[in-house]
Design a protein around this motif. Structure first.
Motif, mmCIF file in Angstrom:
data_model
loop_
_atom_site.group_PDB
_atom_site.id
_atom_site.type_symbol
_atom_site.label_atom_id
_atom_site.label_comp_id
_atom_site.label_asym_id
_atom_site.label_seq_id
_atom_site.Cartn_x
_atom_site.Cartn_y
_atom_site.Cartn_z
ATOM 1 N N GLY A 120 0.759 -1.252 0.102
ATOM 2 C CA GLY A 120 -0.078 -0.119 0.082
ATOM 3 C C GLY A 120 0.806 1.417 -0.013
ATOM 4 O O GLY A 120 0.700 2.240 -0.770
ATOM 5 N N TYR A 130 -2.653 3.794 8.367
ATOM 6 C CA TYR A 130 -3.010 2.422 8.103
ATOM 7 C C TYR A 130 -4.192 2.222 8.996
ATOM 8 O O TYR A 130 -3.914 2.732 10.409
ATOM 9 N N GLU A 132 -6.636 -1.294 10.565
ATOM 10 C CA GLU A 132 -6.953 -2.524 10.303
ATOM 11 C C GLU A 132 -8.436 -2.887 10.558
ATOM 12 O O GLU A 132 -9.081 -2.553 11.517
ATOM 13 N N PRO A 133 -9.272 -3.209 9.572
ATOM 14 C CA PRO A 133 -10.780 -3.359 9.681
ATOM 15 C C PRO A 133 -10.921 -4.609 10.603
ATOM 16 O O PRO A 133 -9.838 -5.421 10.768
ATOM 17 N N VAL A 139 -6.253 -1.192 5.496
ATOM 18 C CA VAL A 139 -6.664 -0.243 4.695
ATOM 19 C C VAL A 139 -5.690 0.930 4.673
ATOM 20 O O VAL A 139 -5.483 1.221 5.859
ATOM 21 N N GLU A 141 -4.235 4.647 3.396
ATOM 22 C CA GLU A 141 -4.842 5.716 2.965
ATOM 23 C C GLU A 141 -3.810 6.903 2.814
ATOM 24 O O GLU A 141 -2.882 6.942 3.766
ATOM 25 N N ARG A 146 -7.227 5.670 -1.354
ATOM 26 C CA ARG A 146 -7.161 4.518 -0.463
ATOM 27 C C ARG A 146 -7.091 3.359 -1.274
ATOM 28 O O ARG A 146 -7.654 2.924 -2.420
ATOM 29 N N ASP A 148 -7.761 -0.549 -0.401
ATOM 30 C CA ASP A 148 -8.711 -1.367 0.616
ATOM 31 C C ASP A 148 -7.937 -3.005 0.443
ATOM 32 O O ASP A 148 -8.261 -3.588 -0.538
ATOM 33 N N SER A 150 -8.190 -5.065 2.846
ATOM 34 C CA SER A 150 -8.916 -5.762 3.906
ATOM 35 C C SER A 150 -8.976 -7.344 3.734
ATOM 36 O O SER A 150 -9.125 -7.638 2.226
ATOM 37 N N ALA A 153 -12.208 -7.616 1.609
ATOM 38 C CA ALA A 153 -11.881 -7.192 0.173
ATOM 39 C C ALA A 153 -11.152 -7.899 -0.965
ATOM 40 O O ALA A 153 -11.469 -8.343 -2.020
#
Length: 171
Positions: A120, A130, A132-133, A139, A141, A146, A148, A150, A153
């Motif tokens: 990323g 950063y 973390e979902p 994720v 940004e 962004r 994703d 995850s 995803a």
């Protein structure tokens, strides 16, 4: 007045009149027969034409009906195939998602998460943040952009790619 004429004297006239009458009767019968034959022939021709027209119309109607039935059967078959494919796609997505989410329990998960962060950062450049979902992964940004990455995803992307590849093979 008594007639003294010999009836035999009229015999040639009588025979001539009978012969003429027979000729005329035969000619009338022949003409009537010819006319009747013409009428029968014309009626037979008209009946044959009507039968041919009706047969052609029947064949055309049957072909139209068969075409409509074939189209309906193809549509129904296509609907069944698509429904089965959708069910398989859903099952594949669920399996992929479950397996990818299970990566959080894997001893190599921290390396995977670090690799996702590094990828990323390489794509988005400086100033990345950063998070973390809940489902795992990261994720990334930076500057309104962004990435994703995850696990959900990534699982969705992988399952979609597999489903698309399967659809191309089975199409």
């Amino acid at each position: 007045m008594t007639s003294s004429a010999d009836p035999r004297a009229l015999q040639p006239l009588r025979e001539a009149l009978l012969t003429k009458a027979r000729r005329e009767a035969r000619a009338a019968v022949d003409a009537a027969t010819a006319q009747a034959d013409d009428v029968v022939t014309a009626a037979a021709r008209a009946a044959a034409d009507q039968v041919a027209t009706s047969r052609a119309q029947g064949v055309a109607d049957a072909l139209r009906a068969a075409t409509v039935e074939e189209i309906a059967a193809q549509s129904q078959a296509r609907t069944i195939v698509l429904a089965a494919r959708d069910a398989l796609d859903d099952e594949l997505r669920a399996q992929v998602l479950a397996r990818v989410r299970a990566l959080r329990q894997d001893p190599g998960y921290d390396k995977l998460r670090a690799a996702l962060r590094q990828h990323g950062a390489a794509l988005l450049g400086d100033g990345v943040s950063y998070r973390e979902p809940a489902g795992g992964g990261v994720v990334v940004e930076a500057g309104g952009r962004r990435l994703d990455a995850s696990l959900d995803a990534l699982a969705t992307w992988a399952a979609a790619a597999e489903c698309d590849a399967f659809a191309e093979v089975t199409a």
